[in-house]
Structure formats: structure tokens, C-alpha cells
Write an enzyme that holds these catalytic residues in place. Structure first.
Site, PDB file in Angstrom:
ATOM      1  CD1 TRP A 134      -2.139  -2.156   1.975  1.00 20.48           C
ATOM      2  CD2 TRP A 134      -2.932  -1.377   0.036  1.00 20.48           C
ATOM      3  NE1 TRP A 134      -3.146  -3.003   1.538  1.00 20.48           N
ATOM      4  CE2 TRP A 134      -3.637  -2.543   0.364  1.00 20.48           C
ATOM      5  CE3 TRP A 134      -3.250  -0.710  -1.154  1.00 20.48           C
ATOM      6  CZ2 TRP A 134      -4.642  -3.078  -0.454  1.00 20.48           C
ATOM      7  CZ3 TRP A 134      -4.250  -1.228  -1.965  1.00 20.48           C
ATOM      8  CH2 TRP A 134      -4.924  -2.396  -1.608  1.00 20.48           C
ATOM      9  CG  ASP A 141      -3.251   3.957   4.207  1.00 23.24           C
ATOM     10  OD1 ASP A 141      -4.321   3.791   4.830  1.00 23.24           O
ATOM     11  OD2 ASP A 141      -2.944   3.297   3.188  1.00 23.24           O
ATOM     12  CE  LYS A 177      -8.690  -3.307   3.735  1.00 19.17           C
ATOM     13  NZ  LYS A 177      -7.654  -2.393   3.340  1.00 19.17           N
TER      14      LYS A 177
HETATM   15  C1  LIG Z   1      -7.053  -1.943   2.010  1.00 20.42           C
HETATM   16  C2  LIG Z   1      -6.039  -0.878   2.142  1.00 20.42           C
HETATM   17  C3  LIG Z   1      -5.902   0.141   1.178  1.00 20.42           C
HETATM   18  C4  LIG Z   1      -6.755   0.204  -0.063  1.00 20.42           C
HETATM   19  O1  LIG Z   1      -8.016   0.611   0.238  1.00 20.42           O
HETATM   20  P1  LIG Z   1      -9.107   0.866  -0.918  1.00 20.42           P
HETATM   21  O2  LIG Z   1     -10.263   1.355  -0.121  1.00 20.42           O
HETATM   22  O3  LIG Z   1      -9.346  -0.423  -1.615  1.00 20.42           O
HETATM   23  O4  LIG Z   1      -8.561   1.906  -1.826  1.00 20.42           O
HETATM   24  C5  LIG Z   1      -4.943   1.102   1.384  1.00 20.42           C
HETATM   25  N1  LIG Z   1      -4.138   1.093   2.474  1.00 20.42           N
HETATM   26  C6  LIG Z   1      -4.243   0.131   3.406  1.00 20.42           C
HETATM   27  C7  LIG Z   1      -3.332   0.160   4.599  1.00 20.42           C
HETATM   28  C8  LIG Z   1      -5.187  -0.878   3.267  1.00 20.42           C
HETATM   29  O5  LIG Z   1      -5.274  -1.842   4.203  1.00 20.42           O
END
Ligand SMILES: *Cc1c(COP(=O)(O)O)cnc(C)c1O
Length: 357
Positions: free
Chosen positions: A101, A171, A195
Site C-alpha cells: 500500500w 494511511d 477494514k
Molecule cells: C485496504 C487498504 C488500502 C486500499 O483501500 P481501498 O479502499 O481499496 O482503496 C490502502 N491502504 C491500506 C493500509 C489498506 O489496508
């Protein structure tokens, strides 16, 4: 048989949230309408957005000088929105690469400006969090991924910014609301809901308000934080359903006693699972011990000739689902987000103890 869903995302949600959602799909708050057919301009939905924003501010103790946004496009959209809004032409930002990511965030940043990768654990299959790095003196911000969903590493202490004009961006898609954090350490955080907060379709952004006024370029309205702040996340039709479910999840966290309390449960769940991985000669952890995630816990067979699928089938028969590891790590991964009950972890530990190979 009780089913436990260990998926990394979209992931399990608390039973009371699913139950409330069921009701709201049928009829929302005695309006005679389903939540999925209501106008975002209607009074009850305006109220919902006010409530969910208030709740997140309370639960995360968001300081007064921060704005809360509910956007679409996932965390992936933030990989672009962050540099588009916060990085002037020809300038650079520091990034720490701790998994796929963050690599994607770096890739998108390089389309707007320059991403200095000042730390990376790529050479070691992202099995640790780099803690030796030097921030560039002219970097506009430092971007990190607080929890690495695929590799199972997590920052325990966040980097300090050594330049007063720079700020930290994180993030937090896979560990938002799982532990107490000090928002004032960050200029911006973002997290996709699917998540640890709700279903896919909505992304939380928390941004310090002095960062919004920097108009570095003429942006498409949908990519401009300023536009979304001005329109209170209703510049266009927002994902009302996803926001509804997030609000229910936040209520559930409040009911447990807030983030402080859920953090205690998360620590207990993670410790139980790591103790078993460390104790059981069949399994081992591929992650550096100091950087182990409390949310995503990968583990592999100590003897790589053992059959992963046999253990996965054994778990499935016991109601323990979606434990297959990501293809870049292999083996198994138990995602034990807020909504995974402690009993799910107990059942998994029992399966690991009783498995005879
Ligand atoms: C799942 C995830 C993403 C991607 O998320 P989307 O909503 O599919 O764009 C980005 N960063 C992390 C840490 C993730 O776990």
C-alpha cells in the site's frame, strides 16, 4: 456452528451493527423508507452525517483545528489526493515504504511531484518497520502506513517530524479506531472504512485546517479537500448506506467504552494469538517481533513442506474462515479487527493446538 470471518477486508462487523443495518434497510427511523432510498438532503440523513462526524471526533479526540471528511474512492484515492492538495509543483515529500500500500502511495505521489523513499523494508519482504531514516530538509510532509495489512507490521511509535513546516500523513485504513492515537501528531490521516469501521464505499479523512487553504493547483472539484469541507462531505451524493453502517459501528465502540477499552481487548486478542504462534512448534511468525501488528497476524508453518490448504480446510470445518495468507507472504493471516470477538481468537488458538498435520 458459529462462523468467524478472519478476512483482511472487507472484514467482519459486530453482530449488533449487522442487526441494526438489517432494520434500517427495511425502514429507517420510522420514516417509512429504507436508508438506501433516502435523499442525502433529507433531515434524517443530514442528521446522520452530523452524528457520525460528532462521534468520530469524540472517539478519536479530534482537536478543534481539524476537519473530518467522508469521501469516496477508497484509501487509493487518497494516494493521489494527498499530493495533489499538499505538494506544490516541483517539490518533494518523504515516504516510508512498508508494504504494497505504501508502494502504491509512492507511485501516485511521483505523478504529482517527487516521493523520496527515505526508508524501506522491501529487501526483507516488508517484515519490519524501518526506524533509521533522515527526513529531507525541504520535504513537504512524511507519509507512512500505520498498519501494513498484508505483511502484518504496525508502527508502535510514530516518527517525529523535525522540520516545523512539514507534517506527518498516515494511511490508517487497517488500524483506525483500534488504539488510542494523538491526532495532533498528524497533519492528515485517512482510512478506508472496510477494514475496521464499516463496509466499502466511504473513506475517513481528518485534516488539520491550515493545510486546506494551500491552493497549489487548480484541481478537479472532486479531488479538492477544500470543496468537500465547504460542502460538509455532500458536494455530490455521498455513500449514505456506508456512512450509516460506520455510525452504527461507532455507537458499538462507544458502548464498549471507547477506543481506550477496545484497545485493551485488541491487545489481549493479539497476545493470545502471538503466544500460540511462538509456543506451537508447528507455526512461526514471519514478522519482526517489535513491529507485530495487533490487527493482521500472518503466520506460516515452521516446516515449509507442510500443506497450507490442509490446515485451511481444517479451520473451515470448524467455522474459521478466510485465513489464507496473502500471496506475497503465504501461509495464513488472521485479521483480528475490533469486530472479531475474543471467542474467535480462542477458537483459532484451539484449532492450532489440536491440529495434527
Ligand atoms: C485496504 C487498504 C488500502 C486500499 O483501500 P481501498 O479502499 O481499496 O482503496 C490502502 N491502504 C491500506 C493500509 C489498506 O489496508
Amino acid at each position: 456452528m458459529k462462523i468467524y470471518n478472519f478476512s483482511a477486508g472487507p472484514a467482519c462487523l459486530p453482530d449488533p451493527v449487522i442487526l441494526a443495518t438489517n432494520q434500517a434497510i427495511t425502514e429507517y427511523k420510522s420514516t417509512g423508507m429504507s436508508v438506501i432510498e433516502m435523499s442525502h438532503r433529507s433531515e434524517p440523513i443530514e442528521q446522520l452525517f452530523g452524528e457520525v462526524t460528532h462521534r468520530i471526533k469524540q472517539l478519536l479526540r479530534v482537536p478543534e483545528n481539524y476537519e473530518v471528511l467522508w469521501l469516496q474512492g477508497g484509501a487509493s484515492m487518497q494516494f493521489s489526493m494527498v499530493p495533489l492538495n499538499l505538494l506544490p509543483d516541483g517539490s518533494s515529500a518523504d515516504y516510508i515504504e512498508t508494504g504494497s500500500w505504501s508502494a502504491k502511495a509512492i507511485h501516485e505521489c511521483n505523478k504529482v511531484g517527487f516521493a523520496n523513499v527515505i526508508g524501506s523494508s522491501k529487501e526483507n519482504n516488508f517484515s519490519y518497520i524501518p526506524n533509521k531514516f533522515t527526513q529531507k530538509f525541504d520535504s513537504k510532509y512524511l507519509h507512512i502506513t500505520s498498519n501494513n495489512t498484508i505483511y502484518g507490521t504496525q508502527y508502535k511509535v510514530f516518527p517525529r517530524i523535525n522540520n516545523k513546516d512539514s507534517f506527518l500523513v498516515a494511511d490508517m485504513s487497517s488500524d483506525i479506531l483500534s488504539r488510542v492515537i494523538d491526532i495532533s501528531q498528524f497533519g492528515l490521516i485517512y482510512a478506508g472504512a472496510q477494514k475496521n469501521m464499516g463496509p466499502a464505499g466511504v473513506t475517513l479523512v481528518i485534516i488539520r485546517n491550515d493545510l486546506v487553504s494551500k491552493k497549489y493547483r487548480d484541481l478537479p472539484a472532486m479531488l479538492d479537500y477544500g470543496v468537500h469541507i465547504k460542502k460538509r462531505s455532500m458536494f455530490n451524493t455521498p455513500p449514505v448506506f456506508s456512512v450509516y453502517v460506520v455510525n452504527e459501528t461507532l455507537k458499538w465502540i462507544e458502548g464498549i467504552g471507547g477506543v481506550e477499552e477496545i484497545e485493551k481487548v485488541n491487545i489481549r486478542k493479539a497476545n493470545k494469538l502471538y503466544s500460540e504462534i511462538d509456543r506451537n512448534p508447528l507455526f512461526r511468525s514471519p514478522v519482526n517481533i517489535n513491529d507485530r501488528s495487533m490487527m493482521n497476524i500472518p503466520f506460516v508453518f515452521a516446516d515449509s513442506s507442510m500443506d497450507d490448504n490442509a490446515f485451511l480446510g481444517y479451520c473451515t470445518d470448524r467455522g474459521l474462515l478466510t485465513l489464507k495468507g496473502h500471496r506475497s507472504v503465504g501461509g495464513f493471516r488472521a485479521s483480528v479487527y475490533n469486530a472479531m470477538p475474543e471467542s474467535g481468537v480462542n477458537e483459532l488458538v484451539l484449532a492450532m493446538q489440536e491440529y495434527k498435520g
